[in-house]
Design a protein around this motif. Structure first.
Motif, PDB file in Angstrom:
ATOM      1  N   VAL A  75     -43.186 -43.337 -33.147  1.00  0.00           N
ATOM      2  CA  VAL A  75     -43.447 -43.171 -34.707  1.00  0.00           C
ATOM      3  C   VAL A  75     -43.181 -42.248 -35.244  1.00  0.00           C
ATOM      4  CG1 VAL A  75     -46.169 -44.439 -34.661  1.00  0.00           C
ATOM      5  CG2 VAL A  75     -45.587 -42.313 -33.577  1.00  0.00           C
ATOM      6  N   VAL A  76     -42.010 -41.575 -34.446  1.00  0.00           N
ATOM      7  CA  VAL A  76     -41.005 -40.583 -35.025  1.00  0.00           C
ATOM      8  C   VAL A  76     -39.848 -40.786 -34.786  1.00  0.00           C
ATOM      9  CG1 VAL A  76     -40.936 -38.322 -34.998  1.00  0.00           C
ATOM     10  CG2 VAL A  76     -43.161 -38.643 -34.769  1.00  0.00           C
ATOM     11  N   PRO A  77     -38.958 -41.123 -34.971  1.00  0.00           N
ATOM     12  CA  PRO A  77     -39.261 -41.610 -36.677  1.00  0.00           C
ATOM     13  C   PRO A  77     -39.713 -42.831 -37.053  1.00  0.00           C
ATOM     14  CG  PRO A  77     -37.129 -41.753 -35.486  1.00  0.00           C
ATOM     15  CD  PRO A  77     -37.341 -41.972 -34.088  1.00  0.00           C
TER      16      PRO A  77
ATOM     17  N   ARG B 173     -58.394 -28.287 -36.541  1.00  0.00           N
ATOM     18  CA  ARG B 173     -58.386 -28.220 -37.980  1.00  0.00           C
ATOM     19  C   ARG B 173     -59.142 -28.897 -38.742  1.00  0.00           C
ATOM     20  NH1 ARG B 173     -55.514 -31.269 -40.746  1.00  0.00           N
ATOM     21  NH2 ARG B 173     -54.085 -33.018 -40.105  1.00  0.00           N
ATOM     22  N   LEU B 174     -59.979 -28.943 -39.923  1.00  0.00           N
ATOM     23  CA  LEU B 174     -60.998 -29.647 -40.464  1.00  0.00           C
ATOM     24  C   LEU B 174     -59.970 -30.096 -41.881  1.00  0.00           C
ATOM     25  CD1 LEU B 174     -64.588 -27.998 -39.527  1.00  0.00           C
ATOM     26  CD2 LEU B 174     -63.086 -29.927 -39.087  1.00  0.00           C
ATOM     27  N   GLY B 175     -59.926 -30.586 -42.221  1.00  0.00           N
ATOM     28  CA  GLY B 175     -58.669 -30.981 -43.269  1.00  0.00           C
ATOM     29  C   GLY B 175     -57.509 -31.225 -43.496  1.00  0.00           C
ATOM     30  N   GLY B 176     -57.146 -30.479 -44.266  1.00  0.00           N
ATOM     31  CA  GLY B 176     -55.144 -30.621 -44.218  1.00  0.00           C
ATOM     32  C   GLY B 176     -54.262 -31.666 -44.271  1.00  0.00           C
ATOM     33  N   ARG B 177     -53.140 -31.803 -44.153  1.00  0.00           N
ATOM     34  CA  ARG B 177     -52.577 -33.172 -44.018  1.00  0.00           C
ATOM     35  C   ARG B 177     -52.829 -34.349 -43.446  1.00  0.00           C
ATOM     36  NH1 ARG B 177     -46.680 -31.445 -44.571  1.00  0.00           N
ATOM     37  NH2 ARG B 177     -46.509 -31.357 -41.946  1.00  0.00           N
TER      38      ARG B 177
ATOM     39  N   LEU C 113     -60.067 -34.632 -38.751  1.00  0.00           N
ATOM     40  CA  LEU C 113     -59.675 -33.620 -37.447  1.00  0.00           C
ATOM     41  C   LEU C 113     -57.510 -33.109 -37.218  1.00  0.00           C
ATOM     42  CD1 LEU C 113     -61.918 -34.157 -34.744  1.00  0.00           C
ATOM     43  CD2 LEU C 113     -62.128 -32.736 -37.144  1.00  0.00           C
ATOM     44  N   GLY C 114     -56.659 -34.441 -37.450  1.00  0.00           N
ATOM     45  CA  GLY C 114     -55.721 -34.123 -37.761  1.00  0.00           C
ATOM     46  C   GLY C 114     -55.125 -35.239 -36.633  1.00  0.00           C
ATOM     47  N   SER C 115     -53.745 -35.186 -36.352  1.00  0.00           N
ATOM     48  CA  SER C 115     -53.396 -34.805 -35.548  1.00  0.00           C
ATOM     49  C   SER C 115     -52.336 -34.376 -34.614  1.00  0.00           C
ATOM     50  CB  SER C 115     -52.843 -36.783 -35.854  1.00  0.00           C
ATOM     51  OG  SER C 115     -51.494 -37.595 -34.867  1.00  0.00           O
ATOM     52  N   PRO C 116     -52.321 -35.233 -33.045  1.00  0.00           N
ATOM     53  CA  PRO C 116     -50.518 -34.086 -32.562  1.00  0.00           C
ATOM     54  C   PRO C 116     -49.382 -34.458 -32.730  1.00  0.00           C
ATOM     55  CG  PRO C 116     -51.966 -34.589 -31.121  1.00  0.00           C
ATOM     56  CD  PRO C 116     -52.820 -35.601 -32.502  1.00  0.00           C
ATOM     57  N   ILE C 117     -49.526 -35.578 -33.637  1.00  0.00           N
ATOM     58  CA  ILE C 117     -48.011 -35.981 -33.706  1.00  0.00           C
ATOM     59  C   ILE C 117     -47.937 -35.057 -35.073  1.00  0.00           C
ATOM     60  CG2 ILE C 117     -47.474 -38.306 -33.805  1.00  0.00           C
ATOM     61  CD1 ILE C 117     -48.466 -38.116 -30.791  1.00  0.00           C
TER      62      ILE C 117
ATOM     63  N   GLY D  72     -48.941 -40.034 -37.936  1.00  0.00           N
ATOM     64  CA  GLY D  72     -50.401 -39.467 -36.823  1.00  0.00           C
ATOM     65  C   GLY D  72     -51.497 -40.689 -36.895  1.00  0.00           C
ATOM     66  N   VAL D  73     -51.104 -41.335 -38.477  1.00  0.00           N
ATOM     67  CA  VAL D  73     -52.709 -42.912 -38.892  1.00  0.00           C
ATOM     68  C   VAL D  73     -51.894 -43.421 -37.821  1.00  0.00           C
ATOM     69  CG1 VAL D  73     -52.977 -43.969 -39.976  1.00  0.00           C
ATOM     70  CG2 VAL D  73     -52.688 -41.796 -41.212  1.00  0.00           C
ATOM     71  N   LEU D  74     -50.648 -44.429 -37.909  1.00  0.00           N
ATOM     72  CA  LEU D  74     -50.244 -45.057 -37.300  1.00  0.00           C
ATOM     73  C   LEU D  74     -50.033 -44.817 -35.787  1.00  0.00           C
ATOM     74  CD1 LEU D  74     -46.820 -46.334 -38.737  1.00  0.00           C
ATOM     75  CD2 LEU D  74     -49.154 -47.614 -38.826  1.00  0.00           C
ATOM     76  N   PHE D  75     -49.721 -43.020 -35.331  1.00  0.00           N
ATOM     77  CA  PHE D  75     -50.725 -43.346 -33.448  1.00  0.00           C
ATOM     78  C   PHE D  75     -51.675 -43.683 -33.603  1.00  0.00           C
ATOM     79  CE2 PHE D  75     -51.363 -39.859 -30.462  1.00  0.00           C
ATOM     80  CZ  PHE D  75     -50.301 -40.918 -29.114  1.00  0.00           C
ATOM     81  N   SER D  76     -52.404 -43.614 -33.931  1.00  0.00           N
ATOM     82  CA  SER D  76     -54.229 -42.808 -33.751  1.00  0.00           C
ATOM     83  C   SER D  76     -54.609 -44.837 -34.075  1.00  0.00           C
ATOM     84  CB  SER D  76     -55.039 -42.613 -34.630  1.00  0.00           C
ATOM     85  OG  SER D  76     -54.805 -41.061 -34.181  1.00  0.00           O
ATOM     86  N   LEU D  77     -53.818 -45.214 -34.865  1.00  0.00           N
ATOM     87  CA  LEU D  77     -54.080 -46.692 -34.992  1.00  0.00           C
ATOM     88  C   LEU D  77     -54.026 -47.709 -33.861  1.00  0.00           C
ATOM     89  CD1 LEU D  77     -55.242 -49.258 -36.544  1.00  0.00           C
ATOM     90  CD2 LEU D  77     -52.419 -49.632 -37.688  1.00  0.00           C
ATOM     91  N   TYR D  78     -52.641 -47.443 -33.251  1.00  0.00           N
ATOM     92  CA  TYR D  78     -52.202 -48.154 -31.941  1.00  0.00           C
ATOM     93  C   TYR D  78     -52.889 -48.105 -31.031  1.00  0.00           C
ATOM     94  CZ  TYR D  78     -47.859 -48.336 -34.545  1.00  0.00           C
ATOM     95  OH  TYR D  78     -46.075 -49.608 -35.553  1.00  0.00           O
ATOM     96  N   ASP D  79     -53.485 -46.648 -30.625  1.00  0.00           N
ATOM     97  CA  ASP D  79     -54.501 -46.049 -29.528  1.00  0.00           C
ATOM     98  C   ASP D  79     -55.815 -46.492 -29.607  1.00  0.00           C
ATOM     99  OD1 ASP D  79     -54.210 -45.095 -26.910  1.00  0.00           O
ATOM    100  OD2 ASP D  79     -55.573 -43.439 -28.251  1.00  0.00           O
TER     101      ASP D  79
END
Length: 396
Positions: free
Chosen positions: A366-368, A145-149, A119-123, A154-161
């Motif tokens: 996570v940004v940067p 969105r479904l798919g995409g980049r 579903l993607g990430s807002p980050i 975004g993966v690290l932010f979701s991993l931390y959460d």
């Protein structure tokens, strides 16, 4: 002529010799031991740890986990809870539920990562890991969105959460593995007895279910039957459900035999006072908590919270008159129980203070894209949670 007691008959006209008496097999000689004096008091058994102390310790560690997203601190909290559970948990059916909570936490973490990939990430991120085919969506589904980049940020932010939520689940599992549900129910005030029974039954459902599954799988392995896969799951599921139904019927009969739900006659003024104190206390707790969380209510938040807690406790005290119960050998708050609870509360308080004084260390960005660092004194605060493992063990 028979020889006297303790002597063997003589051979060839010789005399008799005394029989050597040996101690029975399995007994120890008592040479050098002194018998206890007749008037000496017997040694009192050491009191068991109060179950509420384990729950306070575990919930405090879970509260500390909600104050940070630093993966190093969260991993340290996981290690602390795992070490204490491995060292202090008793050999009981509910103590086996810790591994199930670990698997549940891992599943939650994986589902969180799958959602961010699909579903993607807002980050926003610039480090693209993979680009998936994107499914076009209608105009009313903007923002989804479904798919995409798929970016590393975004993966690290979701991993931390997700790791924070997984740590909270593991801390609850540690409380289930360390504290006896029946003893916890016995320690509740009389006004919460019925609610406590329902909660304890709900909490013990998962450990008993896990114990039944393990027992049935072991029995199937001994019989040479499959215990894995869809077929093994279906053949194990029916006996587990039958056992749960039989346990529920037996529990209902036991609760009815013990007078569950029966209340004593209380005067009407006492009932009205109890309701007013309980409702007013809960409203005060809600308003005080809101005041502490907002900057405008910092002045009145703490006094209102304390007043609400006092009123709620008074209401529970008066409400206990409707449930006249006696406790057989009630659990006491020993110094060891106070130390266990205080160690967890200290971890939560210190991490809450660190989140306000040094938020960047407890919430790495996570940004940067940067690697998280381990803050020293918050890490030392987490290690205070290891105190229960070094205290004297609980008697079995």
């Amino acid at each position: 002529m028979a020889d006297g007691p303790g002597r063997t008959p003589s051979c060839g006209g010789g005399g008799s010799r005394p029989v050597e008496r040996r101690p029975a097999r399995g007994t120890r000689p008592t040479r050098g031991t002194r018998p206890a004096p007749a008037g000496a008091p017997a040694a009192r058994p050491r009191a068991r740890l109060h179950p509420a102390a384990w729950w306070l310790w575990a919930l405090a560690l879970g509260t500390a986990a909600t104050r940070t997203t630093n993966p190093l601190l969260l991993a340290l909290l996981l290690t602390t809870s795992a070490y204490v559970v491995t060292t202090c948990r008793p050999h009981t059916p509910w103590s086996r539920s810790y591994s199930a909570f670990l698997k549940l936490a891992l599943a939650v973490l994986l589902i969180r990562l799958v959602f961010v990939v699909v579903l993607g990430s807002p980050i926003p991120g610039t480090h693209v890991i993979v680009t998936l085919p994107e499914v076009p969506l209608p105009a009313w589904a903007q923002g989804i969105r479904l798919g995409g980049r798929v970016t590393a940020e975004g993966v690290l932010f979701s991993l931390y959460d997700g790791l924070r939520l997984a740590t909270l689940l593991v801390c609850v599992g540690a409380a289930n593995a360390l504290a006896s549900p029946s003893r916890l129910l016995k320690s509740l005030p009389g006004a919460l007895y019925e609610t406590g029974v329902a909660v304890v039954v709900a909490l013990t459902f998962a450990p008993n279910l896990i114990a039944d599954v393990q027992r049935l799988r072991a029995a199937r392995r001994l019989r040479g039957r499959p215990d894995r896969g869809i077929r093994g799951l279906l053949q194990v599921g029916l006996p587990v459900l039958e056992g749960a139904l039989e346990r529920s019927v037996a529990l209902a009969a036991a609760m009815d035999a013990r007078g569950y739900g029966r209340t004593a006659d209380v005067p009407a003024p006492v009932r009205r006072t109890t309701a007013a104190l309980t409702l007013g206390g809960l409203l005060g707790v809600c308003a005080g908590t809101y005041g502490l969380l907002t900057a405008a209510g910092a002045d009145y938040g703490l006094p209102l919270l304390l007043a609400g807690v006092a009123a709620a406790l008074a209401g529970l005290r008066l409400g206990g008159r409707r449930s006249p119960r006696t406790r057989y050998r009630p659990d006491r708050w020993t110094p060891r129980a106070c130390l266990v609870a205080a160690s967890g509360v200290a971890v939560a308080a210190l991490l809450a203070a660190a989140s306000t004084t040094d938020p960047q260390a407890l919430h790495p960005g996570v940004v940067p894209l940067t690697a998280p660092t381990l803050p020293l004194w918050p890490a030392a605060a987490v290690l205070l949670g290891l105190l229960p493992a070094f205290l004297p063990k609980e008697p079995s």
